[in-house]
Enzyme design. Structure first.
Site, PDB file in Angstrom:
ATOM      1  CE  LYS A  29       7.848   5.517   4.760  1.00  0.00           C
ATOM      2  NZ  LYS A  29       7.799   6.077   6.140  1.00  0.00           N
ATOM      3  CB  VAL A  57       5.212  -0.209   2.231  1.00  0.00           C
ATOM      4  CG1 VAL A  57       6.056  -1.242   2.974  1.00  0.00           C
ATOM      5  CG2 VAL A  57       5.329   1.147   2.907  1.00  0.00           C
ATOM      6  CG  ASP A  59       0.648  10.183  11.128  1.00  0.00           C
ATOM      7  OD1 ASP A  59      -0.507  10.465  11.490  1.00  0.00           O
ATOM      8  OD2 ASP A  59       0.908   9.715  10.015  1.00  0.00           O
ATOM      9  N   GLY A  92       0.802  -1.216   0.000  1.00  0.00           N
ATOM     10  CA  GLY A  92       0.000   0.000   0.000  1.00  0.00           C
ATOM     11  C   GLY A  92       0.833   1.263   0.000  1.00  0.00           C
ATOM     12  CE  LYS A  93       0.054   4.279  -4.965  1.00  0.00           C
ATOM     13  NZ  LYS A  93      -0.570   5.118  -6.018  1.00  0.00           N
ATOM     14  N   GLY A  94       1.489   5.350   1.615  1.00  0.00           N
ATOM     15  CA  GLY A  94       1.357   6.316   2.687  1.00  0.00           C
ATOM     16  C   GLY A  94       1.588   7.708   2.142  1.00  0.00           C
ATOM     17  CG  MET A  95       2.011  12.455   3.373  1.00  0.00           C
ATOM     18  SD  MET A  95       1.984  13.579   4.795  1.00  0.00           S
ATOM     19  CE  MET A  95       0.286  13.411   5.332  1.00  0.00           C
ATOM     20  CG  PHE A  96       6.349  10.968   3.996  1.00  0.00           C
ATOM     21  CD1 PHE A  96       6.927  12.200   3.794  1.00  0.00           C
ATOM     22  CD2 PHE A  96       5.509  10.808   5.086  1.00  0.00           C
ATOM     23  CE1 PHE A  96       6.690  13.258   4.648  1.00  0.00           C
ATOM     24  CE2 PHE A  96       5.260  11.854   5.951  1.00  0.00           C
ATOM     25  CZ  PHE A  96       5.849  13.083   5.735  1.00  0.00           C
TER      26      PHE A  96
END
Length: 600
Positions: A310, A290, A408, A283-287
């Site tokens: 990451k 992964v 966070d 999946g994806k995160g803000m930065f």
């Protein structure tokens, strides 16, 4: 001389079976009709009868203790024979993860940090000086047989007070990720993402339209936009759509990246010169996004091991943020060389086609997925919440020691091992040194955002304590504590639960006049039910209108033990201390680790 009854061979054989190990009671070889005295004895040589008398027979209490120990061992083996099937249902994928302790039946959650099997229920002492007394004074966390994730059907049911509820399992944090990113970093490509989210999520329309009044180079302008003008917003939204193609072109810095700068993952691709092979996307995160990969080249013990990689987005601001995250992770690793404080471990870094890549230990799933699988709509067992809380505060104690704010913390950024007994705090992309105090109303994901962030009050590591309080409530109830659609509504929900803010905090808040008038009245932005337009309603709150205890205590009809009832009461007290509106009055990690809910 005392008269004694000579023991028969049957008596001697019975004692031999009851006490183990012991020396043989048979007579020692004799010389000239006399036995040799023990080396430590000071008396003269004794006769055969006296020698037999002086053999140290175990007193009855010792026999009872040994018999009890044997019975206890049998009971533990029998109990874990049943627990094994429960564990299988909780953790469908067999075998230990590469980041967790071995799945031995006698593993105790009371010392999950050391990831060392603790035998016979013993608890290994905590090495850190400030916590040694706490860890040794009482049982800290439940043992595995008490660590069920699912709640009982009749017990631990949480009261439904009729307040607005948002289910934690249904919440998609990616909806807020895009808006937070654009507000914090001003990244142009996020205008494209925002349009997609706006078209698919009507309930987010109010806040996302407010964001459009914000200039890209002024991330604080949104704080003044609680009185929107719909025609103007719609015009701006159309402008964003027209400008999207040009923004996509300028954002693409690498042919392997998508328009937002995320790496385009190819399953089976080899990274870092063939050292890793990608086999799934996480999946994806803000930065970053992964992926999960296997080690193809490395030390003999490493080949075949799974890791999480990451891959930082291919944008200059994100690359700098990734480098900062690496520095913080290395600092925390040095401060916790034995890996006892539940922070995810960074193994190494490399670059791949212009993307900075961070290699981490591989873990199973995050706590939102755990709630979704084992506590959907109702939350997790109080003992599981207690074990997770203990480990979270250990992680926070390390952050506090290193003078770092995570900024966070939420269920999505807390990973568990395959057995669901050990957690690791991850995703430090928003982390910073405590001395860095850039006022921004969009730090931390909105549902877990502390009031000082929204108001623009200088903040410190206690903002993470607030986030943990919101997270623990969510784990236990399966519902989000403050599901505000905007910062404005978040403040209203906070005051409904905790009462009004003190005037001193409002006066020193940079954005205080955005939300409060001269008389201290709160200007609540609400939707008119008839027209659908936003209207301002003056709200004067003197005392809380929502009761945390009423929402967390099981109904009177629920059958729970006195021990469990006390545990829930102490849990409510801990949450109350985590959610103090004034950050200076919140509990700190050391106090939390000594709290009755954690200590047991």
């Amino acid at each position: 001389m005392r008269s004694v009854r000579s023991r028969t061979p049957e008596d001697m054989e019975r004692e031999e079976g009851e006490i183990s190990p012991r020396r043989s009671p048979s007579p020692q070889p004799q010389t000239n009709g006399k036995s040799e005295p023990p080396a430590s004895a000071a008396e003269p040589p004794k006769t055969d009868v006296e020698m037999e008398l002086e053999l140290p027979p175990s007193p009855p209490p010792v026999e009872d203790i040994l018999a009890a120990r044997r019975a206890k061992r049998q009971a533990i083996l029998a109990k874990y024979a049943g627990v094994a099937s429960v564990t299988t249902s909780v953790s469908p994928s067999p075998g230990p993860s590469s980041a967790a302790q071995p799945p031995t039946p006698s593993l105790s959650v009371s010392n999950p940090v050391s990831q060392t099997p603790l035998r016979n229920g013993s608890v290994a002492p905590e090495e850190s000086g400030e916590l040694r007394g706490i860890r040794e004074s009482a049982s800290v966390s439940p043992t595995p047989q008490d660590f069920a994730l699912a709640k009982d059907e009749e017990g631990e049911n949480v009261n439904d007070t009729g307040a607005e509820q948002v289910l934690a399992a249904d919440y998609d944090p990616s909806l807020d990720r895009r808006e937070d990113e654009r507000k914090r970093f001003g990244d142009a490509p996020q205008a494209v993402n925002w349009v997609n989210v706006d078209e698919g999520e009507d309930d987010e329309e109010e806040e996302e339209e407010e964001e459009e009044e914000e200039e890209v180079d002024d991330m604080f302008a949104i704080a003044m936009s609680d009185k929107p003008s719909k025609p103007k917003k719609k015009k701006k939204k159309a402008t964003e759509k027209l400008n999207a193609p040009a923004l996509i072109t300028t954002a693409t810095l690498d042919t392997a990246a998508d328009p937002e700068g995320y790496y385009s993952v190819i399953l089976g691709e080899q990274l870092d010169g063939g050292r890793y092979q990608v086999f799934s996307s996480l999946g994806k995160g803000m930065f970053a996004n992964v992926v999960r990969a296997r080690i193809l080249q490395g030390e003999p013990g490493e080949v075949g091991k799974e890791v999480a990689i990451k891959i930082i987005r291919c944008q200059e601001s994100m690359y700098r943020a990734g480098q900062k995250e690496v520095q913080i992770l290395n600092k925390l690793k040095q401060a916790d060389p034995e890996d006892k404080k539940h922070i995810v471990r960074l193994e190494r870094t490399f670059e791949h086609r212009g993307h900075l890549c961070l290699v981490f230990e591989s873990l199973s799933m995050n706590l939102r997925d755990v709630v979704k699988r084992f506590g959907k709509d109702v939350g997790l067992n109080i003992r599981a919440v207690r074990a997770y809380a203990h480990q979270l505060f250990l992680a926070l104690s390390l952050l506090r020691k290193a003078n770092i704010m995570h900024a966070d913390i939420k269920p999505d950024n807390i990973l568990v091992n395959e057995q669901k007994t050990v957690i690791k705090l991850c995703d430090l992309g928003s982390a910073s040194d405590a001395s860095e105090n850039d006022i921004t109303p969009y730090l931390v994901s909105r549902f877990y955002r502390a009031p000082e962030i929204i108001l623009g009050v200088p903040y410190d590591p206690s903002l993470d304590i607030w986030s943990i309080g919101c997270t623990l409530y969510e784990l236990y109830t399966g519902k989000i504590l403050f599901p505000g659609r905007s910062n404005n509504q978040m403040l209203l929900l906070m005051m409904e639960l905790k009462g009004r803010f003190n005037s001193k905090m409002i006066k020193k808040a940079k954005f205080g006049d955005v939300y409060f008038d001269e008389m201290g009245g709160f200007e609540s932005v609400e939707k008119d039910r008839v027209t659908g337009n936003d209207v301002i309603r003056k709200v004067h709150i003197s005392k809380p209108s929502r009761d945390l205890k009423a929402r967390l205590m099981p109904p009177a009809s629920a059958k729970i033990s006195d021990e469990e009832n006390k545990m829930i009461i102490s849990f409510i007290d801990l949450l109350d201390k985590c959610l103090a509106l004034d950050p200076g009055r919140r509990i700190n990690p050391r106090e939390a680790l000594a709290h009755p809910f954690i200590r047991g």
